[in-house]
Design an enzyme around this catalytic site. Structure first.
Site, PDB file in Angstrom:
ATOM      1  N   GLU A 491      52.860  41.789  48.253  1.00 26.75           N
ATOM      2  CA  GLU A 491      53.715  40.845  47.237  1.00 26.75           C
ATOM      3  C   GLU A 491      54.541  42.467  46.777  1.00 26.75           C
ATOM      4  O   GLU A 491      53.253  43.637  46.951  1.00 26.75           O
ATOM      5  CB  GLU A 491      52.796  40.354  46.009  1.00 26.75           C
ATOM      6  N   HIS A 513      54.174  34.925  41.866  1.00 25.99           N
ATOM      7  CA  HIS A 513      53.205  35.260  40.918  1.00 25.99           C
ATOM      8  C   HIS A 513      53.267  35.171  39.617  1.00 25.99           C
ATOM      9  O   HIS A 513      53.314  36.269  39.059  1.00 25.99           O
ATOM     10  CB  HIS A 513      52.914  36.544  41.330  1.00 25.99           C
TER      11      HIS A 513
END
Length: 630
Positions: A491, A513
């Protein structure tokens, strides 16, 4: 009396108390008046002009008293109000005022009628209080002040201090420029700008030292104090845009807090963390051995999230660094997103919505199913899994669960003995496993082949848990009818461009997320984690620490507290107590908790101690960290 060779001269308003007394008196006398706020604002403005020296103090006093419309009967009520508005660090350091009472004076441009009864409780007698006095008419109305008192005039504090003719070093502690002028005139040796209640730039810029609280003033002068190390000297670094409430909570408790909106790469973090005592992070910041080795002053790491794999917990423990996280604060947020995604996937809501956005009207029942009566497979039956189980069952779903640990079923949920058993019966599989590295690719090609054809997969746990390539193949083949993914193997550190093989599938919901990122959850985390940090810094409590022996401590009551972190080796407690006995320290209570690697002992002492004992305890072999709380 303890001879120090120093004299301490305190201001009253906004120093000993949190407020300006005449402002409080105005609140009382103007109660019920339609123009109350307007007059109070005018009084406060006049007060500030006088404090900063922009108008003469005589003018300031005259103008405020005219606006007050006060009576002698109001003063008892004012004193009662002021008793509840003592500055926090003043109230917690009564011992200083008791021990050094003969060396403490109050010079204030306020009034003795309300100052005397307040400071008397701090062992400062009326004869060491220099202040104005009110004038009353025959009916008891306050109509003015004693014009012959030097403190009613411009720079009156200078003349007052001159007339007092104090011996020794004179230190002035106050919030305003009118306090600084005594230093400027050369009759005071030091000026401490007291900023606990208000920060006045004009005074602070001229100060020999800025004291955010009395603890700082006492620390600088090596005087008795409530805490051994001022909180304003404890530096806290909060990364990754944690909720502002965390900043507010920690700052309010007196710590120096810096807030950074993004995570920091390793080299930058290593440089930044050298003088940091507390580090607050979320999931992106990596706290590895190199970072911990550079963090010589680090006491605590607060993870404002559930996961802690971004922190080398074992090495942190060896360095004496305690780690806290927020295991429960965002549970509800994750559960609600899971419920919403179960419904949206089963009803193909995302696909239908995308079609409308693209200008297509495709009304159809094909691929749109109710969740009632369907089988939900929950992998990981912890806090999130159990709460999801209850809500899903309330919607009419049949719940199955699998967990590597033995977990008691909630409601009518059915335990599966193997992951394969769960995958083979579930219409929707939702993952809620922890961040154990062994869970990497927990769901891969093999597990996807074990799922029912047309099943849905939801991952709101950890990015590395699902093999993204295998999931993409399952979606392309039709084995998986839909998926919702909130976490990814890799990420970005900050918002911006992002690519994944899962982009472009019509019935795949992708989110960045945000499973636990609701306003309510982030606010709860911003309360929970700082409270744990403050509890450890202030008292030594390690309850809910994820890498450290847990000790729940009673509140200190007029004792000195020693905190000793050491390697868990035989005989070390004997060595610690041998040192305490050598210096004739009486132990009022002692608390010890250990694990296989470290021991954590807290010792409360009921008497004054020779400071050489601190050096001796730090030298005890296998000591990792040692600190003192008063």
């Amino acid at each position: 009396m303890v001879a120090t060779g120093r004299k301490y001269v305190f201001d009253f308003d906004s120093t000993l108390t949190r407020v300006e007394a005449l402002d409080v008196l105005a609140e009382m006398t103007l109660e019920g008046k339609s123009n109350k706020e307007e007059i109070i604002n005018e009084i406060q403005n006049i007060t500030n002009l006088g404090i900063d020296g922009d108008i003469s103090f005589t003018e300031s006093l005259e103008r405020r008293i005219k606006l007050l419309n006060a009576h002698k009967d109001h003063l008892d009520g004012l004193v009662n109000e002021l008793r509840h508005k003592i500055s926090k660090s003043i109230a917690s350091n009564k011992e200083f005022f008791e021990k050094y009472s003969d060396d403490i004076y109050v010079i204030s441009c306020g009034f003795k009628e309300f100052i005397d009864p307040i400071v008397e409780e701090y062992n400062i007698p009326s004869e060491r209080v220099y202040a104005n006095t009110f004038k009353f008419d025959k009916d008891g109305n306050i109509i003015g002040f004693d014009e012959h008192n030097v403190l009613s005039h411009h720079n009156g504090k200078i003349e007052c201090l001159k007339q007092m003719n104090l011996d020794g070093e004179v230190q002035v502690i106050g919030d305003g420029y009118s306090d600084y002028v005594m230093r400027e005139a050369g009759i005071a040796d030091k000026f401490f700008a007291y900023t606990e209640n208000v920060h006045r730039d004009k005074a602070a810029n001229k100060a020999d030292h800025i004291a955010p609280n009395l603890d700082e003033f006492l620390f600088v002068n090596d005087l008795p104090r409530n805490i051994s190390y001022p909180k304003n000297r404890i530096k806290i670094l909060l990364l990754e845009n944690v909720h502002p409430a965390a900043f507010e909570n920690l700052s309010k408790d007196g710590f120096s807090v810096e807030l950074v909106k993004h995570s920091l790469p390793e080299e930058e973090l290593i440089e930044k963390i050298k003088n940091v005592h507390v580090l607050g992070i979320r999931s992106k910041t990596q706290v590895n051995q190199k970072v911990l080795d550079a963090a010589e002053k680090l006491l605590v790491v607060g993870a404002f999230c559930i996961g802690t794999t971004q922190i080398d917990l074992d090495y942190a423990k060896k360095k004496g660094v305690v780690v806290f996280n927020a295991p429960y604060s965002n549970t509800r947020s994750v559960v609600e997103l899971a419920i919403g995604e179960i419904i949206m996937l089963m009803r193909s809501v995302f696909a239908r919505s995308s079609e409308i956005h693209n200008g297509q009207w495709q009304k159809t029942a094909a691929g749109s199913r109710e969740v009632r009566g369907k089988n939900l497979g929950i992998v990981g039956y912890g806090n999130i899994g159990k709460q999801l189980s209850v809500l899903a069952e309330a919607m009419g779903m049949k719940v199955y669960y699998y967990d590597v640990n033995d977990q008691l079923a909630i409601g009518n949920a059915v335990k599966c003995n193997t992951l394969e058993d769960l995958l083979s019966v579930s219409d929707v599989v939702t993952l809620h496993v922890d961040d154990n590295k062994a869970n990497k690719n927990f769901i891969g090609a093999r597990e996807i082949n074990q799922m029912k054809k047309g099943a849905m997969l939801i991952n709101l746990s950890r990015g590395f848990v699902v093999d993204i390539d295998a999931l993409a193949e399952g979606l392309e083949s039709g084995k998986i009818a839909g998926a919702a993914v909130d976490v990814y193997p890799e990420e970005p550190r900050s918002n911006g461009e992002f690519k994944t093989k899962l982009q472009g599938f019509p019935n795949v919901i992708l989110t960045p997320h945000v499973g636990g990122s609701t306003e309510e959850a982030q606010r709860d985390i911003a309360d929970f984690v700082p409270n744990k940090i403050m509890d450890y810094i202030n008292s030594g409590n390690t309850v809910d620490a994820v890498n450290f022996p847990n000790i729940r401590l009673p509140k200190q009551n007029k004792v000195h507290r020693f905190l000793h972190i050491h390697k868990n080796v035989p005989g070390i407690m004997a060595k610690i107590n041998e040192v305490l006995a050598k210096y004739e320290l009486n132990i009022s209570s002692q608390y010890l908790s250990t694990d296989s690697e470290v021991g954590y002992v807290i010792t409360d002492l009921d008497k004054e101690y020779n400071k050489d004992v601190i050096k001796a305890l730090k030298k005890v072999e296998n000591t990792i960290k040692f600190r003192v709380l008063y």
